[in-house]
Each structure stands twice: as C-alpha cells, then as structure tokens.
Design a protein around this motif. Structure first.
Motif, PDB file in Angstrom:
ATOM      1  N   GLN A 108      26.484 -29.681  16.045  1.00 30.42           N
ATOM      2  CA  GLN A 108      27.347 -29.823  14.870  1.00 30.42           C
ATOM      3  C   GLN A 108      26.571 -29.473  13.606  1.00 30.42           C
ATOM      4  O   GLN A 108      25.346 -29.566  13.576  1.00 30.42           O
ATOM      5  N   THR A 109      27.318 -29.105  12.566  1.00 34.86           N
ATOM      6  CA  THR A 109      26.663 -28.863  11.278  1.00 34.86           C
ATOM      7  C   THR A 109      26.236 -30.191  10.660  1.00 34.86           C
ATOM      8  O   THR A 109      26.629 -31.266  11.121  1.00 34.86           O
ATOM      9  N   VAL A 110      25.447 -30.071   9.603  1.00 35.12           N
ATOM     10  CA  VAL A 110      25.035 -31.248   8.837  1.00 35.12           C
ATOM     11  C   VAL A 110      26.268 -32.016   8.353  1.00 35.12           C
ATOM     12  O   VAL A 110      26.355 -33.248   8.496  1.00 35.12           O
ATOM     13  N   GLU A 112      29.355 -31.992   9.562  1.00 30.29           N
ATOM     14  CA  GLU A 112      30.062 -32.619  10.687  1.00 30.29           C
ATOM     15  C   GLU A 112      29.339 -33.878  11.173  1.00 30.29           C
ATOM     16  O   GLU A 112      29.976 -34.880  11.508  1.00 30.29           O
ATOM     17  N   ASN A 113      27.995 -33.817  11.185  1.00 29.56           N
ATOM     18  CA  ASN A 113      27.224 -34.998  11.567  1.00 29.56           C
ATOM     19  C   ASN A 113      27.566 -36.192  10.670  1.00 29.56           C
ATOM     20  O   ASN A 113      27.538 -37.331  11.112  1.00 29.56           O
ATOM     21  N   ARG A 145      22.767 -27.856   2.082  1.00 30.08           N
ATOM     22  CA  ARG A 145      22.533 -27.589   3.508  1.00 30.08           C
ATOM     23  C   ARG A 145      23.693 -28.063   4.379  1.00 30.08           C
ATOM     24  O   ARG A 145      23.593 -28.051   5.607  1.00 30.08           O
ATOM     25  N   PRO A 147      26.451 -26.760   5.468  1.00 33.47           N
ATOM     26  CA  PRO A 147      26.933 -25.913   6.571  1.00 33.47           C
ATOM     27  C   PRO A 147      25.878 -25.604   7.631  1.00 33.47           C
ATOM     28  O   PRO A 147      26.198 -24.984   8.649  1.00 33.47           O
ATOM     29  N   ALA A 148      24.631 -26.005   7.402  1.00 32.18           N
ATOM     30  CA  ALA A 148      23.547 -25.648   8.326  1.00 32.18           C
ATOM     31  C   ALA A 148      23.596 -26.489   9.596  1.00 32.18           C
ATOM     32  O   ALA A 148      24.218 -27.565   9.631  1.00 32.18           O
ATOM     33  N   HIS A 149      22.924 -25.990  10.638  1.00 27.31           N
ATOM     34  CA  HIS A 149      22.736 -26.804  11.827  1.00 27.31           C
ATOM     35  C   HIS A 149      21.396 -27.540  11.716  1.00 27.31           C
ATOM     36  O   HIS A 149      20.444 -27.001  11.151  1.00 27.31           O
ATOM     37  N   HIS A 152      17.934 -25.990  12.001  1.00 23.51           N
ATOM     38  CA  HIS A 152      17.417 -25.121  10.944  1.00 23.51           C
ATOM     39  C   HIS A 152      16.806 -25.915   9.788  1.00 23.51           C
ATOM     40  O   HIS A 152      16.460 -25.343   8.760  1.00 23.51           O
TER      41      HIS A 152
END
Ligand SMILES: Nc1ncnc2c1ncn2[C@@H]1O[C@H](COP(=O)(O)OP(=O)(O)OP(=O)(O)O)[C@@H](O)[C@H]1O
Ligand SMILES: [Mg+2]
Length: 266
Positions: A108-110, A112-113, A145, A147-149, A152
């Motif tokens: 999940q993305t940041v 979503e987490n 950040r 949208p990041a995973h 990354h």
C-alpha cells in the motif's frame, strides 16, 4: 489540555490515563513482571529505561493487552482491561502503538497505510480519512511522500509514517517501544524530533527508549526497571543525572559509556 468525559471524575480531578497496580506477568514459570505499580497522568511523558530482558516491552504490551497480565490490575482511560469481560478493542482504538519494526503494509502507499484502519475501525469516509492522514503526515514532515510506497522511504521516514498512522486514529495515549533502535544513527534525530513535537502538543506518552538525551529532555518522569521491577523513578535530572540506586548507576554507566567495564560484567 481539555479533559475528556472519561478523564474527569466527579470531583473534577483528572483521572490517570494508565494505572497499573501490582501488575504481574509470567511466561510459564518465569515471572518477568513482579508487581508493577505505575500511574501515567494526562499529558505526561514517561520514559522507561532499563537493561535488556528487564520487562520493558512486556510492561508496555500489557497496556493494550498484547500480553495478558497474570496478576494485578491495569486500568487504561478509565477501563480496567484486566477485567475478563473488557471490550479490549474499544480500548485499543484509543491507544496508538509504535514498535521498533514499523510494520507498514508494503503493498500500500503511505497514504493508504494511514487511512485503512480509520476506514475499517472508525468507519470514516475516504475523504475524511485522507484529510486526517494528510494532516498527520504533515506533522511528521512527510505530506509530499503520501503517494509513495514504504519501500521507497528510508527507515526513519517509514517510522515517521508509522507514527502518522497511529496518530490518524486520534489516540489518547501513545506507546512507543524503542522506536529508533532499528534506525541508522543519522535517521534517529528526525524521529525523535517528531516525538518531541508530539509531547509538546500535550500527547500522553509511555516510551521505552535507550535514548538517554531524549529521555532527559522530553520526559516528565523516567522509570528505571530491572528484573521485572521498578527500581527507581522520578524527574529525569534525578534518575539519569543523580541516580540513587546502585543498579540504576551501573546501568547508566554502561549506556552512557559503553566502553566502561562494570565489575562483574567483564
Ligand atoms: N512471549 C514470550 N514468551 C516467553 N518469554 C518471553 C516472552 N516475551 C518476553 N519474554 C521474556 O520476558 C523477559 C522480559 O522481556 P522483555 O521483552 O519485556 O524485555 P525488555 O526489557 O523489553 O528487553 P529489551 O531491552 O531487550 O527489548 C525476557 O527474559 C524475555 O525473554
Ligand atoms: Mg524490549
């Protein structure tokens, strides 16, 4: 600070956020908590220090019943969680926990987490959950950040996401178990800064840490544990600066100067 309904008793005095009375915990026939009395009041930052194996993590885990006490009582935000009939999920919703390992969902993305538990547990709409998450990501300096995973991000950034995720549930108490000890030294400072800011905003915090400088600066109270017991507690300047007990002194000599060989440990 605004006292909540459960934080205020009839007399108007503020009730403790955590109250442990005679807390005991055994694993098999090995007792690792040997009668802990500990009270944390609203807005207080309490740092727990002590040698490896002294029971610090176990004590913290008894606050949200990740470990079940084998004796004594633990009351959290007015609810006795050692009562067999307790609705533990209702208490856990109000207690955030950050571990050494951040346990983010890697697929999940940041963002979503930081929204999934809000939506599932608190039943917030997507829009509201995202708004709350973005506010907390901004608090930890990571709004850009979102949208990041997690893969990354650096370890320090991942730990700050874990803090934002916990804060997004609007906890009334935050538990930290050595949140910086898995990080490269240059990443520790940013995480401690986030925790310091959280303390300044009035969050009630129970923090297991080896960061003596942080404990000294941020804690209202430092608790030294050894062998399942609280040996000594008080203001940081007292416990870290002028420890009274020989076991506290020996521990601090070891952490503050790791090259120091205490007699008997060589
Ligand atoms: N699930 C378990 N089963 C059996 N023994 C356990 C379990 N969890 C912890 N222990 C034991 O309880 C004692 C206290 O462990 P705990 O993890 O609370 O110590 P700690 O003070 O957090 O140590 P550290 O600084 O190394 O994290 C240790 O001797 C440990 O081996
Ligand atoms: Mg531990």
């Amino acid at each position: 600070m605004t006292a909540t309904a459960e934080g205020t008793n009839a007399g108007g005095a503020t009730a403790p956020v955590v109250e442990m009375v005679g807390l005991r915990k055994s694993f098999g026939d090995r007792e690792v908590l040997k009668g802990i009395d500990l009270t944390v009041t609203p807005g207080e930052v309490v740092c727990i220090i002590g040698p490896s194996g002294s029971g610090k993590s176990t004590l913290l885990r008894c606050v949200n019943q990740l470990e079940e006490a084998t004796g004594g009582t633990v009351t959290v935000l007015g609810t006795e969680i050692t009562d067999p009939d307790v609705d533990i999920d209702a208490v856990r919703q109000r207690v955030g926990m950050v571990f050494q390992q951040f346990n983010l969902f890697t697929h999940q993305t940041v963002l979503e987490n930081c929204t999934v538990a809000q939506r599932k547990v608190l039943r917030r709409s997507k829009a509201e959950a995202e708004e709350v998450a973005m506010r907390n990501l901004a608090h930890v300096g990571l709004a850009d950040r979102a949208p990041a995973h997690p893969s990354h991000l650096s370890g320090g950034q991942q730990q700050r996401v874990a803090i934002a995720r916990a804060l997004s549930m609007d906890p009334q108490l935050m538990l930290f178990d050595e949140p910086t000890s898995a990080l490269d030294p240059e990443l520790v400072g940013d995480v401690l800064s986030v925790m310091r800011a959280l303390a300044e905003r009035g969050m009630t915090m129970l923090v297991v840490t080896h960061e003596m400088a942080f404990a000294r600066e941020v804690a209202d109270r430092v608790v030294f544990m050894d062998d399942g017991q609280i040996v000594e507690q008080g203001a940081p300047a007292q416990v870290i600066g002028a420890p009274q007990h020989e076991r506290t002194q020996a521990f601090l000599e070891r952490v503050l100067d790791p090259t120091h060989q205490h007699p008997g440990t060589a």
